[in-house]
Motif scaffolding. Structure first.
Motif, short mmCIF file in Angstrom:
data_model
loop_
_atom_site.label_atom_id
_atom_site.label_comp_id
_atom_site.label_asym_id
_atom_site.label_seq_id
_atom_site.Cartn_x
_atom_site.Cartn_y
_atom_site.Cartn_z
N LYS A 171 25.80 -77.78 27.17
CA LYS A 171 25.41 -79.05 27.54
C LYS A 171 26.55 -80.31 27.86
O LYS A 171 26.14 -81.19 28.66
N ARG A 172 27.63 -80.05 27.24
CA ARG A 172 28.63 -80.90 27.47
C ARG A 172 29.58 -80.81 28.81
O ARG A 172 30.77 -81.35 28.67
N SER A 173 29.46 -79.25 29.10
CA SER A 173 30.16 -79.34 30.30
C SER A 173 30.05 -79.85 31.68
O SER A 173 28.94 -80.56 31.90
N ARG A 174 31.16 -80.48 32.42
CA ARG A 174 31.19 -81.32 33.60
C ARG A 174 31.29 -80.37 34.67
O ARG A 174 32.13 -80.85 35.83
N ILE A 175 30.69 -79.26 34.80
CA ILE A 175 30.93 -78.21 36.14
C ILE A 175 30.05 -78.49 37.22
O ILE A 175 28.93 -78.78 36.99
N GLU A 176 30.39 -78.81 38.40
CA GLU A 176 29.82 -79.17 39.54
C GLU A 176 29.53 -77.91 40.34
O GLU A 176 30.25 -77.64 41.41
N MET A 177 28.51 -77.34 39.96
CA MET A 177 27.78 -76.12 40.57
C MET A 177 26.48 -75.67 40.23
O MET A 177 26.23 -76.05 38.98
N PRO A 178 25.80 -75.10 41.13
CA PRO A 178 24.27 -74.80 40.61
C PRO A 178 24.17 -73.88 39.26
O PRO A 178 25.11 -72.90 39.31
N VAL A 179 23.36 -74.18 38.59
CA VAL A 179 23.22 -73.35 37.20
C VAL A 179 23.24 -71.83 37.76
O VAL A 179 23.59 -71.01 37.01
N GLY A 180 22.28 -71.36 38.83
CA GLY A 180 22.17 -70.14 39.11
C GLY A 180 23.54 -69.44 39.48
O GLY A 180 23.75 -68.23 38.80
N VAL A 181 24.34 -70.14 40.29
CA VAL A 181 25.76 -69.51 40.64
C VAL A 181 26.57 -69.68 39.25
O VAL A 181 27.22 -68.59 38.93
N LEU A 182 26.69 -70.52 38.43
CA LEU A 182 27.21 -70.60 37.34
C LEU A 182 26.75 -69.15 36.22
O LEU A 182 27.70 -68.66 35.72
N THR A 183 25.45 -69.05 36.42
CA THR A 183 25.08 -67.81 35.42
C THR A 183 25.49 -66.24 36.10
O THR A 183 25.81 -65.84 35.45
N PHE A 184 25.46 -66.67 37.44
CA PHE A 184 25.84 -65.45 37.92
C PHE A 184 27.51 -65.02 37.63
O PHE A 184 27.93 -63.94 37.28
N TRP A 185 28.22 -66.06 37.59
CA TRP A 185 29.84 -65.86 37.56
C TRP A 185 29.89 -65.52 36.05
O TRP A 185 30.77 -64.99 35.65
N MET A 186 29.18 -66.18 35.13
CA MET A 186 29.44 -65.96 33.71
C MET A 186 29.08 -64.42 33.24
O MET A 186 29.48 -63.73 32.49
N LEU A 187 28.06 -64.01 33.90
CA LEU A 187 27.69 -62.55 33.96
C LEU A 187 28.84 -61.69 34.29
O LEU A 187 29.26 -60.66 33.75
#
Length: 300
Positions: A171-187
């Protein structure tokens, strides 16, 4: 807070899909290495989500300077949760694992109070109390069994605590990228940890049988490519307390789907817990909406 009809539909589908997965995971790891099972599921999820993002035309590029944030979010939302939870599932029944795993909202509240000095309203406290009482009721009939599996219990509680912290961080992250792309890279970041755990702690590898392949396919497509994406959308758009408590009905689905798939019998505590979980959901989802409607009516 933006919680509209679309969010409600996403939450309902997420609750059912994730809740049913607990007995499915139990079937998948019954005779198969647990971390190896999770590794195959996540690898399939990376392929499925990556393909979906490509079809939608979303670039998979990570903006400059954002990799430390991606790795930090992956460590708590993915690595800690998946490594510890899948090992605990092998030691516990699917219902017990689901109940312990979804003490996450309580941990999210604790981290919010301790680390972020988060202020929590009366409605949220009511929801927390209902959710905690429902969890205690669900666990009351399992205490003897849990006492016989202290390692599984401890692993699942640590997994839930890590996920609770990850929810606050998301919730507090200030990352500027789509949630889908963020989820992909976290996986993707999580895969090497699962591979190392598999190589270090597991043996007896073989090809999965039909049931195990079915469980792997469900996890890859439904859980990793869909549920994780929906969850991180909710986690980034809603207050941590609301997003956390909004998934408290998942262990109830996990308990009853486990009874249906694995032949366990319900008790009165299970039915009482359902009522309490509904009350918890209402306190964090319906009460704020009603208050907003009342304010709009008065101002109009």
């Amino acid at each position: 807070m933006s919680f509209d009809r679309r969010s409600v539909i996403l939450l309902v589908v997420l609750t059912i899909a994730w809740g049913v997965n607990w007995p499915i995971m139990k079937l998948g790891v019954a005779h198969f290495p647990a971390m190896g099972f999770r590794l195959l599921c996540m690898a399939g999820g990376v392929l499925a989500l990556g393909l979906a993002l490509r079809v939608r035309g979303e670039p998979l590029r990570v903006p400059p300077g954002q990799w430390p944030t991606v790795v930090r979010l992956a460590l708590f939302n993915m690595v800690v949760w998946h490594l510890l939870a899948i090992c605990a599932v092998k030691m516990l029944s699917s219902g017990r694992a689901a109940i312990l795993g979804y003490t996450m909202p309580i941990w999210a509240v604790v981290w919010g109070l301790v680390l972020y000095r988060e202020r929590i309203g009366a409605a949220a406290w009511t929801g927390i109390a209902c959710a905690l009482t429902g969890t205690v009721l669900l666990l009351s009939g399992e205490l003897a069994a849990l006492a016989g599996s202290p390692a599984g219990t401890l692993l699942m509680l640590c997994a839930a605590a890590g996920w609770g912290l990850g929810t606050q961080m998301m919730k507090r992250s200030r990352i500027e990228m789509p949630v889908g792309v963020l989820t992909f890279w976290m996986l993707v970041v999580t895969l090497p940890f699962l591979l190392l755990g598999t190589l270090a702690f597991e043996s007896g590898w073989r090809l999965p049988d039909a049931v195990e392949w079915g469980a792997i396919a469900y996890n890859a497509v439904v859980v990793f490519a869909y549920c994780h994406l929906v969850w991180f959308v909710l986690a980034r758009s809603l207050p941590p307390v609301v997003s956390s408590l909004s998934v408290m009905f998942i262990p109830v689905v996990g308990v009853f789907s486990g009874m249906w798939l694995l032949g366990e019998q319900p008790h009165w505590q299970d039915y009482a817990a359902i009522v309490l979980m509904f009350a918890a959901l209402a306190s964090v989802l319906l009460v704020p909406l009603l208050r907003r409607r009342l304010r709009e009516a008065r101002s109009g």
